[in-house]
Design an enzyme around this catalytic site. Structure first.
Site, short mmCIF file in Angstrom:
data_model
loop_
_atom_site.label_atom_id
_atom_site.label_comp_id
_atom_site.label_asym_id
_atom_site.label_seq_id
_atom_site.Cartn_x
_atom_site.Cartn_y
_atom_site.Cartn_z
N CYS A 72 -30.57 -7.62 -52.30
CA CYS A 72 -31.23 -7.66 -53.61
C CYS A 72 -30.73 -6.61 -54.62
O CYS A 72 -30.50 -6.96 -55.79
CB CYS A 72 -32.74 -7.52 -53.47
SG CYS A 72 -33.38 -7.69 -51.83
N ARG A 81 -28.75 -4.28 -39.93
CA ARG A 81 -30.06 -3.68 -39.66
C ARG A 81 -30.10 -3.16 -38.24
O ARG A 81 -29.68 -3.84 -37.31
CB ARG A 81 -31.19 -4.69 -39.90
CG ARG A 81 -31.24 -5.17 -41.34
CD ARG A 81 -32.34 -6.18 -41.56
NE ARG A 81 -32.26 -6.76 -42.90
CZ ARG A 81 -33.03 -7.75 -43.33
NH1 ARG A 81 -33.93 -8.28 -42.52
NH2 ARG A 81 -32.90 -8.21 -44.57
N GLN A 98 -27.21 -13.56 -44.64
CA GLN A 98 -28.36 -14.24 -45.22
C GLN A 98 -27.93 -15.14 -46.37
O GLN A 98 -27.02 -14.80 -47.13
CB GLN A 98 -29.37 -13.23 -45.76
CG GLN A 98 -30.19 -12.54 -44.69
CD GLN A 98 -31.28 -11.69 -45.30
OE1 GLN A 98 -31.01 -10.84 -46.15
NE2 GLN A 98 -32.51 -11.90 -44.89
N ASP A 155 -29.00 -15.56 -49.34
CA ASP A 155 -29.87 -14.93 -50.34
C ASP A 155 -29.64 -15.51 -51.72
O ASP A 155 -28.51 -15.80 -52.11
CB ASP A 155 -29.59 -13.44 -50.40
CG ASP A 155 -30.65 -12.63 -49.70
OD1 ASP A 155 -31.74 -13.16 -49.45
OD2 ASP A 155 -30.39 -11.45 -49.38
N HIS A 194 -31.45 -14.98 -55.90
CA HIS A 194 -32.45 -14.35 -56.76
C HIS A 194 -32.49 -15.08 -58.09
O HIS A 194 -31.44 -15.43 -58.66
CB HIS A 194 -32.15 -12.87 -56.95
CG HIS A 194 -32.28 -12.08 -55.68
ND1 HIS A 194 -31.22 -11.89 -54.81
CD2 HIS A 194 -33.35 -11.47 -55.11
CE1 HIS A 194 -31.63 -11.19 -53.76
NE2 HIS A 194 -32.92 -10.92 -53.92
N LYS A 213 -46.05 -14.76 -51.87
CA LYS A 213 -44.88 -15.42 -51.31
C LYS A 213 -45.27 -16.71 -50.59
O LYS A 213 -46.42 -16.92 -50.22
CB LYS A 213 -44.15 -14.50 -50.33
CG LYS A 213 -44.97 -14.15 -49.08
CD LYS A 213 -44.12 -13.38 -48.08
CE LYS A 213 -44.93 -13.03 -46.83
NZ LYS A 213 -44.10 -12.42 -45.77
N HIS A 218 -37.18 -13.68 -55.12
CA HIS A 218 -36.26 -13.69 -53.99
C HIS A 218 -36.45 -15.01 -53.26
O HIS A 218 -37.57 -15.50 -53.16
CB HIS A 218 -36.59 -12.58 -52.98
CG HIS A 218 -36.70 -11.21 -53.54
ND1 HIS A 218 -35.67 -10.30 -53.48
CD2 HIS A 218 -37.72 -10.57 -54.15
CE1 HIS A 218 -36.06 -9.16 -54.02
NE2 HIS A 218 -37.31 -9.31 -54.44
#
Length: 650
Positions: free
Chosen positions: A347, A376, A394, A396, A398, A478, A524
């Protein structure tokens, strides 16, 4: 950003009702009839799960007349009580057989129960002894008795038994009144319940001890390693038998075994745990997934990004990750007297791209997407194949938008999510909407507007959902979408998260119609989640038998003898010209070549003998349809292309 809940157990819980759909996965149907007509019929769902008995088909709770409906802890309080009491009975049995064993905690879990003990390592032989002792305790029909005592009295009793872990648990209990449950007058434990009335209420033939594992006390690797015994318990023998059948099928589908058998991926000890090596066949599947993902995102108005894998540590201070997520991040690197950090999230990078130029209200919505690799930290004991790793990619994205665009953007994400998941054969979902927690950033008005927008988008979509009141992140509401696989297990993949926090932390703005600076809304979202984990789910969903469009090798050309090898190579080259993934195998007798292809789950085999060479044809055999007949090479190509280009029809 998408926080993923890793599912490594077998989910037998209820699912939310979904709109009726019908899908048809084109594996080889196009070869049998190019004019097949599909008819959709309403598919009702139940709150329980059918156990898979046929390993080649997906489980539909209403399609198997011999199904056994398995209750869950949520749907059956009796089952929950049985499982909780089984944990106590097991602990009592262990301490009878091993008096030096120290007890810790023993909860009910999704499919049974476990209890952690501080004791010498156990073996499978020990499990049999423990189960036999449990059966004796159950057979004695001992009552479960609840007692309330003062904190001082509880401490006195625990100290007398020399149970240090129970003293630590007692210290963590806030209430002044402490509850204890006794099994007869012979054994007791700190416990809030609930339990069955007596051990005789447990069907000992519906209980089985499953495995032994190591577990750190309180999940802290600096604390003692305990012996954890897992068990499963059900209301009757029929349910246990059904569960064990299900478990065996899940074992057959284990992505770690299939990944090795089909040479899809590996995790190399020399490189380190939790780091995935994609082998050529697995890499081809990943390429197909990524290519489809990119094309559909471009079609839906997203711009694609590529961003670095590291950044200055200061970036993670601004984002708040160093304050709230540090235990999941790797150590910082000193590069020319500046500290850098591997990214745990994508992000902040997307925000920096947004901030790289000024924006007007006319620019919105702005959609950016990236297949971004993140890192991670995970304890080695928690690593699990592709499901829990240390480095993963991921999907991802946005979205930066205005307040009044939230609903339409969320609806667009829901449509895109459904389109992508259907492509991979997932058409049953459990959907949860999580709302504002007690502690949150952002004012009441924007929370209400965002939450209402999420609800309206789900309602417009016609999807049923459950509300997790107060379960949202502190920075926004969410939507979480769990997909259901062929065994009825649910996997958290898709997340749509409104964020009021990062726009404020990074001070991102746009110029409104009055030339004043305003702060945009940030959304997100991830559809597949982690590519590694999603690939693991795909492997288990299809048991390695991927649909034709997704198979790493779509066809294998097999000569009857090496005299046909030159013709086979020519056929393969022609198929490759049309983008068909094909290989030639020879050097063995034809029956063995066919068996090898079936073991490798190759969808199609083109057999070539003297007759096929003379007529410039191939005789096609499929894993599922058997012999499909002799056809020209061009016809073979056209049918593969047709089946590959139409993997799903609604």
């Amino acid at each position: 950003m998408a926080t993923l809940a890793v599912a490594t157990t077998y989910s037998l819980s209820s699912i939310a009702p979904l709109k009726a759909r019908c899908r048809f996965g084109f594996r080889f149907g196009s070869f049998l009839s190019s004019n097949t007509k599909l008819k959709c019929s309403s598919i009702a769902t139940t709150t329980t799960l059918a156990v898979a008995t046929d390993p080649t088909v997906s489980v539909n709770p209403n399609s198997n007349p011999n199904r056994v409906l398995l209750p869950s802890n949520e749907s059956s309080e009796r089952l929950l009580r049985i499982r909780h009491t089984c944990a106590h009975v097991m602990a009592m049995a262990v301490q009878k057989l091993y008096p030096d064993a120290k007890v810790t905690i023993g909860p009910w879990i999704e499919n049974g129960f476990y209890y952690d003990f501080d004791m010498e390592p156990l073996t499978d032989k020990d499990l049999k002894r423990i189960k036999k002792e449990m059966d004796r305790i159950i057979g004695r029909n001992l009552p479960l008795l609840r007692e309330e005592v003062s904190r001082d009295e509880a401490q006195r009793r625990i100290s007398a038994l020399n149970e240090p872990y129970k003293l630590e648990i007692l210290d963590s209990i806030k209430e002044d009144t402490i509850t204890i449950y006794h099994i007869g007058n012979e054994w007791w434990d700190l416990c809030a319940g609930p339990h069955v009335d007596s051990t005789g209420n447990i069907n000992k033939k519906a209980v089985e001890l499953e495995s032994i594992a190591g577990a750190y006390w309180r999940g802290d690797e600096r604390k003692p390693m305990l012996q954890r015994i897992y068990g499963t318990a059900w209301e009757n023998e029929e349910q246990l038998k059904a569960y064990l059948t299900f478990k065996e099928e899940a074992k057959r589908r284990d992505h770690r075994r299939i990944g090795q058998d089909l040479d899809l991926f590996s995790i190399q000890d020399d490189a380190g745990g939790g780091l995935v090596f994609w082998h050529p066949k697995g890499a081809i599947v990943r390429h197909i997934i990524e290519d489809f993902w990119k094309k559909i995102h471009l079609k839906c108005g997203y711009d694609l990004l590529y961003t670095p894998h590291v950044a200055k540590a200061d970036l993670w201070k601004i984002s708040g990750h160093l304050d709230f997520y540090k235990e999941n991040m790797y150590d910082q690197m000193d590069i020319e007297d500046e500290l850098y950090q591997l990214r745990p999230m994508n992000c902040p990078y997307h925000i920096l791209v947004y901030k790289s130029k000024l924006h007007s209200y006319r620019d919105f919505p702005i959609r950016v997407a990236e297949l971004g690799t993140v890192y991670r930290y995970e304890l080695s004991g928690s690593l699990h194949g592709l499901f829990r790793v240390r480095g993963f990619t991921q999907d991802d994205a946005h979205i930066f938008c205005l307040d009044d665009q939230i609903k339409d953007e969320i609806r667009g994400v829901l449509d895109l999510t459904e389109q992508i998941l259907l492509q991979f054969g997932f058409d049953k979902y459990e959907i949860n909407l999580s709302t504002r927690p007690e502690k949150a950033v952002g004012d009441d008005d924007i929370w209400e507007k965002a939450t209402t927008a999420l609800e309206d988008a789900l309602d417009d979509k016609g999807w049923s959902y459950q509300i997790d009141d107060g379960g949202g992140a502190f920075y926004g509401p969410k939507i979480d979408i769990k997909i259901e696989d062929a065994l009825g297990r649910k996997w958290q993949c898709s997340t749509i998260q409104v964020d009021f926090n990062l726009p404020q932390r990074f001070d991102i703005t746009y110029v409104d119609s009055n030339t004043e600076k305003r702060r945009p809304i940030m959304i997100h979202r991830a559809v597949l989640g982690s590519l590694e984990r999603f690939f693991g789910v795909l492997i288990e969903h299809y048991a390695g038998d991927f649909p034709l469009w997704l198979s790493p090798i779509q066809a294998r050309v097999l000569p009857v003898t090496d005299a046909q090898l030159e013709y086979c190579n020519g056929v393969a080259n022609k198929l490759k010209m049309y983008g068909i993934r094909v290989e030639v195998c020879h050097g063995e007798r034809l029956p063995k070549l066919i068996r090898n292809a079936e073991k490798q789950k190759i969808p199609l085999m083109a057999v070539v003998g003297l007759k096929e060479v003379e007529t410039e044809t191939v005789t096609v055999r499929s894993r599922f349809g058997g012999e499909l007949g002799t056809m020209s090479v061009d016809d073979f190509i056209n049918r593969i292309k047709l089946a590959s280009e139409n993997p799903i029809s609604l």
